[in-house]
Motif scaffolding. Structure first.
Motif, PDB file in Angstrom:
ATOM      1  N   SER A  52      36.654  36.653  30.479  1.00 58.87           N
ATOM      2  CA  SER A  52      37.802  37.109  29.704  1.00 58.87           C
ATOM      3  C   SER A  52      39.045  36.997  30.582  1.00 58.87           C
ATOM      4  O   SER A  52      38.955  36.912  31.806  1.00 58.87           O
ATOM      5  N   LEU A  53      40.200  36.976  29.964  1.00 64.08           N
ATOM      6  CA  LEU A  53      41.455  36.856  30.712  1.00 64.08           C
ATOM      7  C   LEU A  53      41.604  38.008  31.699  1.00 64.08           C
ATOM      8  O   LEU A  53      41.260  39.148  31.395  1.00 64.08           O
ATOM      9  N   GLY A  54      42.097  37.674  32.877  1.00 60.96           N
ATOM     10  CA  GLY A  54      42.317  38.690  33.894  1.00 60.96           C
ATOM     11  C   GLY A  54      41.105  38.866  34.784  1.00 60.96           C
ATOM     12  O   GLY A  54      40.350  37.936  35.044  1.00 60.96           O
ATOM     13  N   TYR A  55      40.936  40.094  35.257  1.00 55.01           N
ATOM     14  CA  TYR A  55      39.903  40.416  36.231  1.00 55.01           C
ATOM     15  C   TYR A  55      38.599  40.821  35.555  1.00 55.01           C
ATOM     16  O   TYR A  55      38.600  41.471  34.518  1.00 55.01           O
ATOM     17  N   GLY A  56      37.483  40.454  36.169  1.00 52.14           N
ATOM     18  CA  GLY A  56      36.166  40.866  35.696  1.00 52.14           C
ATOM     19  C   GLY A  56      35.151  40.755  36.812  1.00 52.14           C
ATOM     20  O   GLY A  56      35.378  40.092  37.825  1.00 52.14           O
ATOM     21  N   ILE A  60      25.486  38.216  39.699  1.00 54.67           N
ATOM     22  CA  ILE A  60      24.899  36.877  39.632  1.00 54.67           C
ATOM     23  C   ILE A  60      24.004  36.694  40.849  1.00 54.67           C
ATOM     24  O   ILE A  60      24.464  36.831  41.982  1.00 54.67           O
ATOM     25  N   SER A  61      22.746  36.408  40.597  1.00 55.25           N
ATOM     26  CA  SER A  61      21.769  36.159  41.656  1.00 55.25           C
ATOM     27  C   SER A  61      21.758  37.288  42.688  1.00 55.25           C
ATOM     28  O   SER A  61      21.693  37.052  43.886  1.00 55.25           O
ATOM     29  N   GLY A  62      21.852  38.521  42.214  1.00 57.15           N
ATOM     30  CA  GLY A  62      21.800  39.678  43.094  1.00 57.15           C
ATOM     31  C   GLY A  62      23.083  39.969  43.847  1.00 57.15           C
ATOM     32  O   GLY A  62      23.094  40.800  44.742  1.00 57.15           O
ATOM     33  N   ARG A  63      24.177  39.292  43.507  1.00 58.57           N
ATOM     34  CA  ARG A  63      25.464  39.510  44.161  1.00 58.57           C
ATOM     35  C   ARG A  63      26.490  39.950  43.126  1.00 58.57           C
ATOM     36  O   ARG A  63      26.533  39.417  42.028  1.00 58.57           O
ATOM     37  N   LEU A  64      27.338  40.872  43.534  1.00 58.35           N
ATOM     38  CA  LEU A  64      28.443  41.275  42.674  1.00 58.35           C
ATOM     39  C   LEU A  64      29.591  40.314  42.935  1.00 58.35           C
ATOM     40  O   LEU A  64      30.104  40.222  44.053  1.00 58.35           O
ATOM     41  N   VAL A  65      29.974  39.565  41.897  1.00 58.80           N
ATOM     42  CA  VAL A  65      31.010  38.540  42.028  1.00 58.80           C
ATOM     43  C   VAL A  65      32.214  38.951  41.186  1.00 58.80           C
ATOM     44  O   VAL A  65      32.071  39.332  40.023  1.00 58.80           O
ATOM     45  N   CYS A  66      33.404  38.874  41.794  1.00 56.57           N
ATOM     46  CA  CYS A  66      34.655  39.179  41.106  1.00 56.57           C
ATOM     47  C   CYS A  66      35.269  37.880  40.606  1.00 56.57           C
ATOM     48  O   CYS A  66      35.280  36.874  41.323  1.00 56.57           O
ATOM     49  N   PHE A  67      35.781  37.912  39.382  1.00 58.42           N
ATOM     50  CA  PHE A  67      36.422  36.738  38.793  1.00 58.42           C
ATOM     51  C   PHE A  67      37.833  37.090  38.365  1.00 58.42           C
ATOM     52  O   PHE A  67      38.097  38.208  37.923  1.00 58.42           O
TER      53      PHE A  67
END
Length: 142
Positions: A52-56, A60-67
């Motif tokens: 979604s637009l902005g931060y999320g 994924i594969s046992g890792r917390l990933v910021c987008f």
């Protein structure tokens, strides 16, 4: 049509035919080279759920990933500070990640900052987003 025009047209036609015949061969080679580069770098590609637009954030594969997604481009990083190993916090009004331990920050808009986070490659293929994460046992800053 004079002889010169005829030969120009034949040369153009042969060039176009050659491109159409050779392109699939090079396309496969390019994909193989990209896969080999990923293996050498120790990167595996994982599909990303809807952005979604902005931060999320996504696990994924046992890792917390910021987008951070601006509608056309996406950026991804880990959430753990590499220096003090605290989990960075998203500060929405500043639109940046801040480490509560060492008080350093990272801005997606400026694509940098003093906070040392693992940055992950992102690509969009076949209308789906993918994130490249380091394989287990491979250091991402090697």
């Amino acid at each position: 049509m004079n002889r010169r025009s005829f030969f120009k047209e034949v040369a153009r036609s042969l060039t176009e035919t050659g491109k159409e015949v050779i392109y699939p061969l090079f396309e496969n080679d390019i994909e193989k080279i990209e896969r080999a580069a990923d293996v050498l770098q120790g990167i595996s590609w994982y599909p990303v759920d809807h952005l979604s637009l902005g931060y999320g954030e996504q696990m994924i594969s046992g890792r917390l990933v910021c987008f951070f997604f601006d509608g056309q481009k996406a950026a991804a990083c880990g959430k753990e500070c590499r220096e003090c190993h605290e989990m960075a916090q998203w500060i929405a009004y500043d639109q940046q990640l801040v480490c509560p331990g060492c008080e350093k920050s990272f801005s997606f808009r400026e694509k940098g900052g003093s906070l040392n986070l693992a940055i992950y490659p992102v690509k969009n293929e076949q209308q789906k987003w993918w994130v490249g994460l380091p394989d287990k046992g491979v250091f991402s800053d090697a």
